[in-house]
Design an enzyme around this catalytic site. Sequence first.
Site, PDB file in Angstrom:
ATOM      1  N   HIS A   1      97.541  82.291  14.693  1.00 37.95           N
ATOM      2  CA  HIS A   1      98.546  83.297  14.343  1.00 37.95           C
ATOM      3  C   HIS A   1      99.387  83.642  15.566  1.00 37.95           C
ATOM      4  CE1 HIS A   1      96.095  84.742  10.798  1.00 37.95           C
ATOM      5  NE2 HIS A   1      95.109  84.336  11.564  1.00 37.95           N
ATOM      6  N   TYR A   2     100.572  84.236  15.314  1.00 40.71           N
ATOM      7  CA  TYR A   2     101.228  85.013  16.373  1.00 40.71           C
ATOM      8  C   TYR A   2     101.311  86.459  15.921  1.00 40.71           C
ATOM      9  CZ  TYR A   2     105.815  84.017  13.990  1.00 40.71           C
ATOM     10  OH  TYR A   2     106.851  83.869  13.122  1.00 40.71           O
ATOM     11  N   THR A   3     101.424  87.364  16.901  1.00 35.55           N
ATOM     12  CA  THR A   3     101.258  88.786  16.586  1.00 35.55           C
ATOM     13  C   THR A   3     102.556  89.512  16.234  1.00 35.55           C
ATOM     14  OG1 THR A   3     101.515  89.395  18.918  1.00 35.55           O
ATOM     15  CG2 THR A   3      99.263  89.004  18.128  1.00 35.55           C
TER      16      THR A   3
ATOM     17  N   GLU B   1      94.642  85.193  17.395  1.00 33.57           N
ATOM     18  CA  GLU B   1      95.977  85.783  17.482  1.00 33.57           C
ATOM     19  C   GLU B   1      96.561  85.529  18.871  1.00 33.57           C
ATOM     20  OE1 GLU B   1      98.031  87.322  15.448  1.00 33.57           O
ATOM     21  OE2 GLU B   1      96.836  88.089  13.755  1.00 33.57           O
TER      22      GLU B   1
ATOM     23  N   HIS C   1      98.507  80.177   9.956  1.00 35.91           N
ATOM     24  CA  HIS C   1      98.482  81.169   8.877  1.00 35.91           C
ATOM     25  C   HIS C   1      99.415  80.743   7.738  1.00 35.91           C
ATOM     26  CE1 HIS C   1      98.204  85.811   8.067  1.00 35.91           C
ATOM     27  NE2 HIS C   1      97.577  85.090   7.166  1.00 35.91           N
TER      28      HIS C   1
ATOM     29  N   ASP D   1     103.772  82.352  10.503  1.00 41.09           N
ATOM     30  CA  ASP D   1     103.172  82.157  11.831  1.00 41.09           C
ATOM     31  C   ASP D   1     102.099  81.062  11.802  1.00 41.09           C
ATOM     32  OD1 ASP D   1     101.619  84.134  10.271  1.00 41.09           O
ATOM     33  OD2 ASP D   1     100.390  84.376  12.065  1.00 41.09           O
TER      34      ASP D   1
END
Length: 295
Positions: free
Chosen positions: A57-59, A121, A180, A190
């Site tokens: 993921h990225y946040t 993440e 994701h 993401d």
Amino acid sequence: MAKNFTALALATFLSLPLIGCITTPQPQMATTETFRVDSDTYQSQGKSERIKTIVLHYTVSDNARSIKTLTTGQVSAHYLILDQGDDKIYNLVPESERAWHAGNSYFAGRTILNDTSIGIEIVNAGIAQQYRGALKSGELDYHPYEHFVTFDDLQIKKVAQLVQDITRRYGISPKNIVGHSDIAPSRKIDPGAKFPWQQLYEQYDIGAWYDEADKKYFIRQIAMTTPTIAQIKQAFREYGYQINTTNAWDKPSRDVIYAFQLHFRPLNPTGQMDVETYAILKALNKKYAGRDNFY
Ligand SMILES: [Zn+2]
């Protein structure tokens, strides 16, 4: 000869009481209301790891806000990789517990991937500030490559080390290292087009990637035939994606195309089906034929 015979007889004699003890335990009358769990006497052969998948993921926020959200809110991840020049990878949830990172999700026959995955993440803004309104205004259906923010090299090195370690410990198959967006294509984009899946495959042997020669072969083959929408959707399903059965490239179907392109053709993610996209999908299905069993 005589020596061997003696040794055998001795071994047989010595092993007799042991075999008797292990294979035919005598039931004992319970003398208490607190019972003992016996983990030694019987062991099953049919078993496997609970962890099957790694989800990246990225946040969409900076270090401070990412830490706050992931440690105090209803969302969490097993690991957090900050955007700063230290030597740390933060472990927020023990691997033996569920983190709440995947949400409503599907991949390769499994749903509710929080149950069976490790979530990582990475602090990254996702879509650059100036492009965030582009979809809302109706100007675009999907963000192109240029709209995504580049990851820091150090972050990618940390991801590589962590994913290699988790993959080795649980025996995770290449296809099951996903973004994701791969597992929730209509909700999530993401880790985005700038997450370097190809680099991770080539430098660290992480995840799945197609062979260029296969892609070229399938481009030629597809040019001579006209695949139906049903055939193309079936190929997505074969790889692991969830896609509907309508005979059209409706929005949910295009979301799957876009998710696939973000992962496997990141320089040109359009949400439109084209020959190269289908050739890459066919090349992947050829290379990674056969699914994991679902026991
Ligand atoms: Zn996510």
